[in-house]
Design a protein around this motif. Structure first.
Motif, PDB file in Angstrom:
ATOM      1  N   ASP A  84       0.722  -1.056   0.028  1.00  0.00           N
ATOM      2  CA  ASP A  84      -0.152  -0.222  -0.018  1.00  0.00           C
ATOM      3  C   ASP A  84       0.840   1.201   0.172  1.00  0.00           C
ATOM      4  O   ASP A  84       0.599   2.155  -0.786  1.00  0.00           O
ATOM      5  N   LYS A  88       0.979   4.366  -2.853  1.00  0.00           N
ATOM      6  CA  LYS A  88       0.886   5.826  -2.367  1.00  0.00           C
ATOM      7  C   LYS A  88       1.960   6.381  -2.982  1.00  0.00           C
ATOM      8  O   LYS A  88       1.837   7.792  -3.361  1.00  0.00           O
ATOM      9  N   PRO A  93      -1.981  11.550  -5.856  1.00  0.00           N
ATOM     10  CA  PRO A  93      -2.512  11.479  -4.923  1.00  0.00           C
ATOM     11  C   PRO A  93      -4.232  11.186  -5.412  1.00  0.00           C
ATOM     12  O   PRO A  93      -4.880  10.215  -4.909  1.00  0.00           O
ATOM     13  N   VAL A  94      -4.514  11.663  -6.630  1.00  0.00           N
ATOM     14  CA  VAL A  94      -5.916  11.438  -7.141  1.00  0.00           C
ATOM     15  C   VAL A  94      -6.099  10.021  -7.657  1.00  0.00           C
ATOM     16  O   VAL A  94      -6.866   9.292  -7.077  1.00  0.00           O
ATOM     17  N   TYR A  96      -4.392   7.322  -6.336  1.00  0.00           N
ATOM     18  CA  TYR A  96      -4.193   6.762  -5.234  1.00  0.00           C
ATOM     19  C   TYR A  96      -5.720   6.629  -4.533  1.00  0.00           C
ATOM     20  O   TYR A  96      -5.994   5.705  -4.030  1.00  0.00           O
ATOM     21  N   GLN A  97      -6.433   7.650  -4.529  1.00  0.00           N
ATOM     22  CA  GLN A  97      -7.526   7.710  -3.761  1.00  0.00           C
ATOM     23  C   GLN A  97      -8.638   6.986  -4.651  1.00  0.00           C
ATOM     24  O   GLN A  97      -9.381   6.545  -4.109  1.00  0.00           O
ATOM     25  N   LYS A  98      -8.322   6.929  -5.877  1.00  0.00           N
ATOM     26  CA  LYS A  98      -9.325   5.930  -6.590  1.00  0.00           C
ATOM     27  C   LYS A  98      -9.395   4.673  -6.485  1.00  0.00           C
ATOM     28  O   LYS A  98     -10.236   3.876  -6.494  1.00  0.00           O
ATOM     29  N   TYR A 100      -9.475   3.253  -3.376  1.00  0.00           N
ATOM     30  CA  TYR A 100     -10.215   3.089  -2.173  1.00  0.00           C
ATOM     31  C   TYR A 100     -11.627   3.688  -2.547  1.00  0.00           C
ATOM     32  O   TYR A 100     -12.514   3.512  -1.621  1.00  0.00           O
ATOM     33  N   ASP A 101     -11.883   4.343  -3.708  1.00  0.00           N
ATOM     34  CA  ASP A 101     -13.264   4.928  -3.772  1.00  0.00           C
ATOM     35  C   ASP A 101     -14.073   3.706  -4.534  1.00  0.00           C
ATOM     36  O   ASP A 101     -14.090   3.097  -5.337  1.00  0.00           O
ATOM     37  N   GLU A 104     -15.367   3.785  -7.971  1.00  0.00           N
ATOM     38  CA  GLU A 104     -14.723   3.541  -9.013  1.00  0.00           C
ATOM     39  C   GLU A 104     -14.872   2.067  -9.646  1.00  0.00           C
ATOM     40  O   GLU A 104     -14.878   1.058  -8.908  1.00  0.00           O
ATOM     41  N   LYS A 109      -9.435   0.030 -11.299  1.00  0.00           N
ATOM     42  CA  LYS A 109      -8.429  -0.066  -9.980  1.00  0.00           C
ATOM     43  C   LYS A 109      -7.519  -1.005 -10.414  1.00  0.00           C
ATOM     44  O   LYS A 109      -6.313  -0.709  -9.891  1.00  0.00           O
ATOM     45  N   GLY A 137      -7.931  -2.873  -1.297  1.00  0.00           N
ATOM     46  CA  GLY A 137      -9.119  -2.036  -1.391  1.00  0.00           C
ATOM     47  C   GLY A 137     -10.292  -2.780  -0.612  1.00  0.00           C
ATOM     48  O   GLY A 137     -11.422  -2.500  -1.266  1.00  0.00           O
TER      49      GLY A 137
END
Length: 225
Positions: A84, A88, A93-94, A96-98, A100-101, A104, A109, A137
């Motif tokens: 993880d 990261k 950052p955008v 990486y956030q995907k 865990y969204d 998405e 992913k 995730g």
């Protein structure tokens, strides 16, 4: 018939119950050893991990074997957390956030994760991204493994911890001697209650752990085919 059986007629049934519960505990632990090795194999093969396979120590106690599984699970947690961290570090950052969204698409992913592993490992299998997303995730590491580790620690610290896992082949009297030290009704009842209290929750957590690993390994097998 033992003198204790004359004094406490319910003892023979309690003895058999104790033996049955002990076998249930060992069966459950054995399946957890197998599932942990399955997961370690997938992580080693596809995500570049180096997790050592574990084996039940047949001459050991319940606690010693609980500790073996706990150590392996802790190593799995550590290496997944490192994965993880690598993602990261490598991703914007955008992106990486995907990972865990929940909104998405999973395929997107997986593609993102696979790209990272191609960089980190130099070359990654086609299933690397999928395995990473399934493990990172989701609640697998944070909930399933953590819960089982907690229960294993409780069992190891309980009255059951000092019992040898091989006593089933020694005969009823030797089992009772190993568990209780003496055949007394109160001790039998206490041992049975201890098994019952721990087994119910332990079996449920073990089944969730095994199902979660089966989900990952089944997907890997499908990819290979």
């Amino acid at each position: 018939m033992a003198l204790s059986d004359l004094l406490y007629p319910d003892n023979p049934r309690r003895r058999q119950e104790l033996i049955h519960l002990h076998q249930e505990l060992l069966d459950c632990m054995s399946m957890n050893f197998h599932a942990t090795n399955e997961l370690a194999g997938v992580l080693n093969a596809h995500l570049g991990c180096t997790i050592t396979h574990i084996k039940m120590r047949e001459s050991g106690t319940v606690k010693e074997n609980c500790d073996i599984i706990i150590q392996a699970m802790s190593e799995i947690q550590r290496q997944v957390q490192k994965i993880d961290s690598d993602m990261k570090e490598k991703l914007e950052p955008v992106l990486y956030q995907k990972l865990y969204d929940i909104k998405e698409p999973e395929l997107e992913k997986i593609a993102i994760a696979h790209k990272v592993f191609s960089i980190v490992l130099g070359e990654a299998t086609s299933t690397a991204g999928m395995v990473a997303i399934k493990l990172i995730g989701s609640n697998f590491i944070t909930l399933t493994v953590s819960k089982l580790v907690s229960l294993l620690a409780q069992i190891g610290a309980s009255v059951l911890g000092g019992i040898s896992i091989t006593i089933l082949g020694l005969g009823i009297e030797m089992i009772l001697h190993a568990i209780l030290g003496a055949v007394e009704r109160n001790q039998l009842l206490a041992a049975v209650r201890s098994y019952e209290e721990h087994l119910s929750e332990f079996k449920e957590a073990s089944e969730k752990y095994q199902r979660a690993i089966h989900e990952v390994t089944s997907l890997v097998r499908q990819q290979v085919q």
